[in-house]
Design a protein around this motif. Sequence first.
Motif, PDB file in Angstrom:
ATOM      1  N   UNK A  48       0.837  -1.210   0.000  1.00  0.00           N
ATOM      2  CA  UNK A  48       0.000   0.000   0.000  1.00  0.00           C
ATOM      3  C   UNK A  48       0.865   1.251   0.000  1.00  0.00           C
ATOM      4  N   UNK A  49       0.320   2.336  -0.533  1.00  0.00           N
ATOM      5  CA  UNK A  49       1.035   3.615  -0.568  1.00  0.00           C
ATOM      6  C   UNK A  49       0.189   4.693   0.097  1.00  0.00           C
ATOM      7  N   UNK A  50       0.867   5.650   0.709  1.00  0.00           N
ATOM      8  CA  UNK A  50       0.186   6.756   1.362  1.00  0.00           C
ATOM      9  C   UNK A  50      -0.376   7.701   0.313  1.00  0.00           C
ATOM     10  N   UNK A  51      -1.660   8.025   0.432  1.00  0.00           N
ATOM     11  CA  UNK A  51      -2.281   8.981  -0.483  1.00  0.00           C
ATOM     12  C   UNK A  51      -2.573  10.303   0.217  1.00  0.00           C
ATOM     13  N   UNK A  52      -2.859  10.242   1.500  1.00  0.00           N
ATOM     14  CA  UNK A  52      -3.314  11.454   2.199  1.00  0.00           C
ATOM     15  C   UNK A  52      -3.165  11.245   3.705  1.00  0.00           C
ATOM     16  N   UNK A  53      -2.687  12.272   4.377  1.00  0.00           N
ATOM     17  CA  UNK A  53      -2.671  12.294   5.844  1.00  0.00           C
ATOM     18  C   UNK A  53      -3.503  13.487   6.268  1.00  0.00           C
ATOM     19  N   UNK A  54      -4.611  13.218   6.961  1.00  0.00           N
ATOM     20  CA  UNK A  54      -5.572  14.258   7.283  1.00  0.00           C
ATOM     21  C   UNK A  54      -5.106  15.212   8.359  1.00  0.00           C
ATOM     22  N   UNK A  55      -5.989  16.110   8.738  1.00  0.00           N
ATOM     23  CA  UNK A  55      -5.656  17.125   9.731  1.00  0.00           C
ATOM     24  C   UNK A  55      -5.246  16.467  11.038  1.00  0.00           C
ATOM     25  N   UNK A  56      -4.053  16.789  11.516  1.00  0.00           N
ATOM     26  CA  UNK A  56      -3.558  16.210  12.753  1.00  0.00           C
ATOM     27  C   UNK A  56      -3.207  17.325  13.729  1.00  0.00           C
ATOM     28  N   UNK A  57      -3.794  17.261  14.910  1.00  0.00           N
ATOM     29  CA  UNK A  57      -3.505  18.216  15.978  1.00  0.00           C
ATOM     30  C   UNK A  57      -2.557  17.563  16.966  1.00  0.00           C
ATOM     31  N   UNK A  58      -1.467  18.251  17.270  1.00  0.00           N
ATOM     32  CA  UNK A  58      -0.505  17.748  18.246  1.00  0.00           C
ATOM     33  C   UNK A  58      -0.858  18.360  19.598  1.00  0.00           C
ATOM     34  N   UNK A  59      -1.569  17.583  20.446  1.00  0.00           N
ATOM     35  CA  UNK A  59      -2.063  18.118  21.709  1.00  0.00           C
ATOM     36  C   UNK A  59      -0.933  18.404  22.687  1.00  0.00           C
ATOM     37  N   UNK A  60      -0.067  17.423  22.884  1.00  0.00           N
ATOM     38  CA  UNK A  60       1.059  17.539  23.807  1.00  0.00           C
ATOM     39  C   UNK A  60       2.247  16.808  23.199  1.00  0.00           C
ATOM     40  N   UNK A  61       3.469  17.254  23.512  1.00  0.00           N
ATOM     41  CA  UNK A  61       4.639  16.599  22.925  1.00  0.00           C
ATOM     42  C   UNK A  61       4.907  15.232  23.543  1.00  0.00           C
ATOM     43  N   UNK A  62       5.525  14.380  22.761  1.00  0.00           N
ATOM     44  CA  UNK A  62       6.028  13.105  23.263  1.00  0.00           C
ATOM     45  C   UNK A  62       7.431  13.338  23.803  1.00  0.00           C
ATOM     46  N   UNK A  63       7.693  12.848  25.008  1.00  0.00           N
ATOM     47  CA  UNK A  63       8.988  13.029  25.637  1.00  0.00           C
ATOM     48  C   UNK A  63       9.889  11.835  25.339  1.00  0.00           C
ATOM     49  N   UNK A  64      11.181  12.107  25.215  1.00  0.00           N
ATOM     50  CA  UNK A  64      12.151  11.024  25.043  1.00  0.00           C
ATOM     51  C   UNK A  64      12.097  10.118  26.269  1.00  0.00           C
ATOM     52  N   UNK A  65      12.100   8.816  26.056  1.00  0.00           N
ATOM     53  CA  UNK A  65      12.038   7.854  27.141  1.00  0.00           C
ATOM     54  C   UNK A  65      10.642   7.365  27.452  1.00  0.00           C
ATOM     55  N   UNK A  66       9.620   8.004  26.878  1.00  0.00           N
ATOM     56  CA  UNK A  66       8.253   7.569  27.128  1.00  0.00           C
ATOM     57  C   UNK A  66       7.927   6.305  26.322  1.00  0.00           C
TER      58      UNK A  66
END
Length: 320
Positions: A48-66
């Motif tokens: 499969x191939x990527x055709x579209x990535x919809x609206x994405x909201x980044x609520x909070x960052x991911x921390x290193x080590x999580x």
Amino acid sequence: MNSNEVTLRFLAAPTDRGKAGTVDAGRVLEWVDKSAFAAATGWSGSYCVTAYVGNIHFHDPVQVGEMVEVTGTVLYTGRTSMHIQTVVRSGDPKTGRLEERARCLVIFVAVDADGHATPVPELVPHTPEQERDRDYAMSRIPIRNAITAALKNQRYTDAGTAERVTLRFLAEPTDVNWGGKVHGGVVMEWIDTAAYLCSSRYCGRDTVAVFSGGIRFTRPLRIGDLVEVEARLIYTGNKGMHIAVEVRSGDPKGEELTPTTNCITVMVARDENGTSVPVPPWEPVSAEDRELWSHTRTLLEIRSRAPGSRLPDHLLNEVP
């Protein structure tokens, strides 16, 4: 019947650390693409191939080590396409409690050995929850089509006066995906890097992505291609800087580069404590500046029609 859900679990490694000390949005988008790819191939039994990535909201960052958990769920199928909801969660691995960091709808298309679109098994809802999921995915289609039509007619030339950066490099063998082309997640990391450079130069601060809108993959990008990633400021809100990004590629021995991917990313500036702060308002100067400014407001209005969405606060305040 094939399972319609796949979950990837792993630790956010030190090598995932981004420019702001947390995991960059580009790396999160790469995880999103991998999870959705796993769900799409598992459902379709095809590459499969990527055709579209919809609206994405980044609520909070991911921390290193999580501990990170990325779940891709097929919500709806077309003839050759799969609409996949992807949810990113992370948290302290010692407690196992994970909180949602981002979610979006991703569309993959199944292809055969010759790269042509091929039919996929139909997803038939069997529960009220699956019916709601299908209805949600279908409700996004007219919004997506309206945004696609608006973006298709937009042109970017040297007549614009706003902040702009262009990155140029060769697509390396390490960028390859399972089908021999450049991985969609890698392209999204390039987009995030270019948006960061453009927004940081404009406001003079470190910035992070809080939203990416409609990343469209219009043609494959090949290993060895010359790649050009152009990011330009087109609009500012109270704190957000709207950055239009276009990826182009082509034979390095030639002169013509063809658009392969485009999107709009919203970046915010942060102070030393990581708190978002206001940015200088951008005032359109040229005719193209004014057209892009108006174009962005049109896109914001279209997106506000989607279920669960609304106009940004700075535009709500303008409504009588």
